[in-house]
Structure formats: C-alpha cells, structure tokens
Design a protein around this motif. Structure first.
Motif, PDB file in Angstrom:
ATOM      1  N   LYS A  41      25.872  29.399  42.116  1.00  0.00           N
ATOM      2  CA  LYS A  41      24.902  28.807  42.719  1.00  0.00           C
ATOM      3  C   LYS A  41      25.003  27.131  42.610  1.00  0.00           C
ATOM      4  N   MET A  42      24.451  26.312  43.279  1.00  0.00           N
ATOM      5  CA  MET A  42      24.834  24.877  43.231  1.00  0.00           C
ATOM      6  C   MET A  42      24.482  24.270  41.831  1.00  0.00           C
ATOM      7  N   GLU A  43      23.755  24.877  41.101  1.00  0.00           N
ATOM      8  CA  GLU A  43      23.594  24.370  39.750  1.00  0.00           C
ATOM      9  C   GLU A  43      24.704  24.615  38.882  1.00  0.00           C
ATOM     10  N   ASP A  44      25.403  25.496  39.270  1.00  0.00           N
ATOM     11  CA  ASP A  44      26.777  25.766  38.541  1.00  0.00           C
ATOM     12  C   ASP A  44      28.177  25.652  39.051  1.00  0.00           C
ATOM     13  N   ASP A  47      30.626  23.313  37.173  1.00  0.00           N
ATOM     14  CA  ASP A  47      31.308  23.688  36.021  1.00  0.00           C
ATOM     15  C   ASP A  47      32.399  24.851  36.528  1.00  0.00           C
ATOM     16  N   GLU A 114      21.930  19.481  47.575  1.00  0.00           N
ATOM     17  CA  GLU A 114      22.579  18.744  46.523  1.00  0.00           C
ATOM     18  C   GLU A 114      21.541  17.691  45.927  1.00  0.00           C
ATOM     19  N   HIS A 115      21.356  17.669  44.920  1.00  0.00           N
ATOM     20  CA  HIS A 115      20.103  16.283  44.402  1.00  0.00           C
ATOM     21  C   HIS A 115      20.811  15.323  43.519  1.00  0.00           C
ATOM     22  N   ASP A 116      22.003  15.451  43.663  1.00  0.00           N
ATOM     23  CA  ASP A 116      22.960  14.270  42.902  1.00  0.00           C
ATOM     24  C   ASP A 116      24.322  14.270  43.592  1.00  0.00           C
ATOM     25  N   TYR A 118      28.090  14.146  44.526  1.00  0.00           N
ATOM     26  CA  TYR A 118      29.481  14.820  44.192  1.00  0.00           C
ATOM     27  C   TYR A 118      30.469  14.190  45.258  1.00  0.00           C
ATOM     28  N   ARG A 152      31.561  20.753  45.791  1.00  0.00           N
ATOM     29  CA  ARG A 152      30.445  21.965  45.247  1.00  0.00           C
ATOM     30  C   ARG A 152      29.910  22.899  46.597  1.00  0.00           C
TER      31      ARG A 152
END
Length: 244
Positions: A41-44, A47, A114-116, A118, A152
């Motif tokens: 997922k995008m939030e991961d 990492d 995306e909300h920030d 990259y 990402r």
C-alpha cells in the motif's frame, strides 16, 4: 518515407541491431518486499524502497519497432542493462526532496495517490565517446524531477495484483526526459526518429544512433550546500554483435 522508417525493410529479417540506443533512467532496489498474494500500500511503499542507482536501459530500436505491436519490446530490451556502482539510500536522498505537487493529468486512481512528496532533485547527464574521440561529449542534461510517476507509485502498482516483490529486485523509472531538446533522455528523441543528427560537441562527429566502439557514460548527483551526493559512473561500451 522519411527518418527512421527509411532504414527498415518492409519484411522482418534476422540480423544484428542497426539502431542501438541508450535510455537515461534511474533504478531503485526493493527492500523487504511483500508476500505473494499481498500488495504494498502507498503508506508502506517508502519502507520497501532501499535506494537508487543510475541506469542505462539499452534499447535496440529497430527490433523494438517490430516487436512492440502487439506484444511490446522483448529482445529489443533484454540483452543488457547497466547500473552505477553505488546504491544511494533514500535516507541520503531525503534532503533533495522537492515540494509536493498534486498530479492531475492524469489524476492517479485512489490506490496510487500520494499526499506528500517523493520527487527528487537529481541532476543527470549522458555522454558519448566514440573510438576516435579524446573525451566524452554530453548529449543529455536532464533531472529525475521530470518523472511523472514516483518510485512509490511504481512499486504500489507493480504489486497491486499480489505480485511478490523480493529484496534486491530492481525496478527502472522509464526514460527521463524534460521539456527542452538537451533534456531528452535517449537518441530516439534527440534525433527525432532519425530525422536529424546529434552533434557530439566539437569532435566533428555526429550520431543518430550508437556505433560499435561508442562508450556511453551516465552520471548524476544531488547538489547540497557545499556538497554533492553522487552515484558513480554508469558506463558501457558498444561491442560488435556475436556471429550466430
């Protein structure tokens, strides 16, 4: 006909590539990855990205032209990829993140949003040195910031079907081109499909596509206040095709 098509026979044949090209790209290595059947997922995603390298995704344009309809490039791309010697971690590149800009053309589907930021400010260069030249001449000056889709987003999309990404898997960005002629990321674009010559500086040599004996040198760096973060040279030499 004109340009690149004038050099192709009407019927396919079997012969060495005559229209060899470089493609300026960056690659990134997968970190932990995901189990088969799961998706990242995008939030991961951040990492699961370890670091980046410079990449030359060599392309045989005459073979590619024949292959890509209807199935896409295969032998035109599978014979070689060159990367730089240093893998630069995303932590080291963090100071060079650019401000976040929403993407609208096209707008990403929800799973790719995306909300920030990259997107990174990494200056990129490609030089060509022919056998009779004393030094390489820069033909491309581009920047990784021109990529529309981020690493990402690439990783999330690649794994959305449950495709398992493993530690050490390498993904390429795709050709990195800007908006001006000097920012075009391959000879196919620079020579506009073979309709114009690309001058190699003051050497007196020109190219439409690469020749045997050419060295292709990709370099790049992120510029900080009084320091640079580099990747080393991504270098490859064009050799004659083996006889079959």
């Amino acid at each position: 006909s004109s340009g690149i098509n004038a050099e192709w026979p009407l019927r396919p044949g079997f012969a060495p590539c005559r229209l060899l090209d470089y493609e300026l790209e960056m690659g990134f290595f997968v970190g932990p990855g995901n189990a088969m059947g799961d998706n990242i997922k995008m939030e991961d995603a951040a990492d699961n990205i370890f670091g980046m390298v410079l990449m030359n995704d060599w392309s045989a344009r005459d073979i590619q032209k024949w292959e890509y309809v209807p199935l896409g490039p295969f032998n035109a791309k599978n014979f070689g990829t060159t990367i730089s010697p240093w893998v630069v971690t995303m932590d080291a590149l963090a100071p060079f993140l650019l401000p976040h800009q929403a993407k609208t053309d096209p707008a990403p589907l929800p799973y790719l949003q995306e909300h920030d930021s990259y997107q990174y400010d990494i200056k990129l260069f490609v030089g060509i040195q022919g056998e009779n030249m004393t030094k390489p001449e820069i033909v491309t000056k581009s920047n990784f910031k021109y990529m529309y889709w981020s690493p990402r987003q690439q990783l999330v999309h690649h794994s959305v079907t449950g495709c398992n990404m493993s530690p050490g898997d390498l993904l390429g960005s795709g050709t990195i081109s800007g908006t001006t002629d000097e920012e075009l990321g391959c000879l196919l674009e620079l020579c506009w499909k073979g309709t114009r010559e690309v001058k190699l500086g003051e050497s007196g040599e020109v190219r439409k596509f690469l020749k045997n004996g050419d060295d292709v040198i990709v370099t790049g760096y992120a510029q900080g206040m009084g320091y640079r973060v580099g990747f080393g040279e991504c270098t490859g030499k064009v050799l004659p095709a083996n006889e079959l």
